[in-house]
Enzyme design. Structure first.
Site, PDB file in Angstrom:
ATOM      1  N   THR A   8       6.806   2.504  12.421  1.00  0.00           N
ATOM      2  CA  THR A   8       7.763   1.866  11.523  1.00  0.00           C
ATOM      3  C   THR A   8       9.148   2.457  11.712  1.00  0.00           C
ATOM      4  O   THR A   8       9.278   3.601  12.150  1.00  0.00           O
ATOM      5  CB  THR A   8       7.339   2.022  10.044  1.00  0.00           C
ATOM      6  OG1 THR A   8       8.148   1.179   9.220  1.00  0.00           O
ATOM      7  CG2 THR A   8       7.467   3.458   9.568  1.00  0.00           C
ATOM      8  N   ALA A  11      12.699   2.843   6.431  1.00  0.00           N
ATOM      9  CA  ALA A  11      13.001   4.147   5.833  1.00  0.00           C
ATOM     10  C   ALA A  11      12.217   4.372   4.545  1.00  0.00           C
ATOM     11  O   ALA A  11      11.780   5.497   4.263  1.00  0.00           O
ATOM     12  CB  ALA A  11      14.494   4.266   5.570  1.00  0.00           C
ATOM     13  N   LYS A  13       9.178   3.139   3.686  1.00  0.00           N
ATOM     14  CA  LYS A  13       7.785   3.448   4.019  1.00  0.00           C
ATOM     15  C   LYS A  13       7.659   4.871   4.563  1.00  0.00           C
ATOM     16  O   LYS A  13       6.768   5.620   4.178  1.00  0.00           O
ATOM     17  CB  LYS A  13       7.249   2.485   5.081  1.00  0.00           C
ATOM     18  CG  LYS A  13       6.808   1.151   4.584  1.00  0.00           C
ATOM     19  CD  LYS A  13       6.154   0.407   5.746  1.00  0.00           C
ATOM     20  CE  LYS A  13       5.709  -0.978   5.361  1.00  0.00           C
ATOM     21  NZ  LYS A  13       5.014  -1.636   6.489  1.00  0.00           N
ATOM     22  N   ASP A  69      -0.122  -2.262   7.694  1.00  0.00           N
ATOM     23  CA  ASP A  69       0.353  -3.558   7.250  1.00  0.00           C
ATOM     24  C   ASP A  69       0.032  -3.623   5.774  1.00  0.00           C
ATOM     25  O   ASP A  69      -1.040  -3.198   5.334  1.00  0.00           O
ATOM     26  CB  ASP A  69      -0.292  -4.711   8.011  1.00  0.00           C
ATOM     27  CG  ASP A  69       0.473  -6.010   7.797  1.00  0.00           C
ATOM     28  OD1 ASP A  69       1.700  -5.966   7.587  1.00  0.00           O
ATOM     29  OD2 ASP A  69      -0.157  -7.080   7.844  1.00  0.00           O
ATOM     30  N   TYR A 150       8.457  -6.356  -3.273  1.00  0.00           N
ATOM     31  CA  TYR A 150       8.117  -7.060  -4.514  1.00  0.00           C
ATOM     32  C   TYR A 150       8.009  -6.129  -5.724  1.00  0.00           C
ATOM     33  O   TYR A 150       7.593  -6.554  -6.799  1.00  0.00           O
ATOM     34  CB  TYR A 150       6.791  -7.815  -4.343  1.00  0.00           C
ATOM     35  CG  TYR A 150       6.855  -8.915  -3.308  1.00  0.00           C
ATOM     36  CD1 TYR A 150       7.326 -10.182  -3.627  1.00  0.00           C
ATOM     37  CD2 TYR A 150       6.455  -8.669  -1.994  1.00  0.00           C
ATOM     38  CE1 TYR A 150       7.378 -11.188  -2.670  1.00  0.00           C
ATOM     39  CE2 TYR A 150       6.502  -9.672  -1.036  1.00  0.00           C
ATOM     40  CZ  TYR A 150       6.966 -10.925  -1.378  1.00  0.00           C
ATOM     41  OH  TYR A 150       7.031 -11.921  -0.440  1.00  0.00           O
ATOM     42  N   LYS A 171       5.357   6.293  -8.509  1.00  0.00           N
ATOM     43  CA  LYS A 171       4.791   5.242  -7.662  1.00  0.00           C
ATOM     44  C   LYS A 171       3.884   5.845  -6.593  1.00  0.00           C
ATOM     45  O   LYS A 171       2.785   5.338  -6.344  1.00  0.00           O
ATOM     46  CB  LYS A 171       5.915   4.424  -7.016  1.00  0.00           C
ATOM     47  CG  LYS A 171       5.388   3.322  -6.125  1.00  0.00           C
ATOM     48  CD  LYS A 171       6.496   2.579  -5.411  1.00  0.00           C
ATOM     49  CE  LYS A 171       5.925   1.628  -4.377  1.00  0.00           C
ATOM     50  NZ  LYS A 171       6.934   1.041  -3.520  1.00  0.00           N
TER      51      LYS A 171
END
Length: 191
Positions: A8, A11, A13, A69, A150, A171
């Site tokens: 990836t 940034a 993630k 993913d 989202y 989170k």
């Protein structure tokens, strides 16, 4: 210390994964190995897309790596946006993607959804998969400014705040990615 390339350049993630894994391993991004390639994501499942990323890096660079993913699955939309979460509206503009979800859901009382992550790890000539998911609800308007994707419209079950209203630490303690990365980290500690 074991070095792994995370397939990836996102940034957000990368930051989440590094925060979850801590100092146990060195996690490099595609930028760190000078890979600017647009790695294909043409699979029909999260597993296929995650494996495409690791296969690409293994074939081109021969490095130990992992790819993920992730996406949002909404029950009332038959699992959409699913693997198309990042480009649901036909673009990578998350504001447009959120608008489309809210438009399609309308006043439907069934707001149940889940975030799901699948990680594909290539290590010691073997492929391994780790999955994480978190159930929740889609709200009718955006709330919060943190997070990405989202997050402003997703409230995890048992909470009254969206992912975008939570701190990164809050989170990362409960997210779909945190669950999958936690499983990955536990596995790596045995290697």
């Amino acid at each position: 210390m074991l070095e792994l390339v995370f397939a990836t350049n996102n940034a957000h993630k990368l930051e989440e994964v590094r925060a979850i894994v801590g100092d146990a391993f060195v996690i490099k991004s595609l930028n760190d190995i000078d890979c600017q390639d647009d790695i294909p994501e043409t699979g029909e499942t999260f597993e296929e897309n995650a494996q495409q990323k690791t296969d690409y890096l293994v074939n081109k660079y021969g490095l130990y790596c992992f790819g993920d993913d992730s996406g949002l699955e909404i029950d009332a939309l038959n699992g959409e946006p699913g693997v198309y979460s990042a480009r649901y509206s036909g673009s990578r503009d998350m504001e447009k993607n959120i608008d489309l979800v809210l438009e399609k859901l309308g006043d439907n009382p069934n707001r149940s959804a889940r975030f799901k992550t699948v990680i594909s790890l290539y290590l010691n000539e073997q492929q391994h998969f780790f999955e994480g998911s978190i159930e929740g609800q889609i709200i009718k308007e955006r709330r919060g400014v943190d997070g990405f994707g989202y997050d402003p419209i997703f409230i995890p079950d048992g909470y009254n705040t969206t992912f975008a209203e939570m701190s990164a630490q809050e989170k990362n303690a409960i997210s779909h990615r945190a669950i999958a990365v936690g499983k990955l980290a536990q596995y790596l500690k045995t290697k």
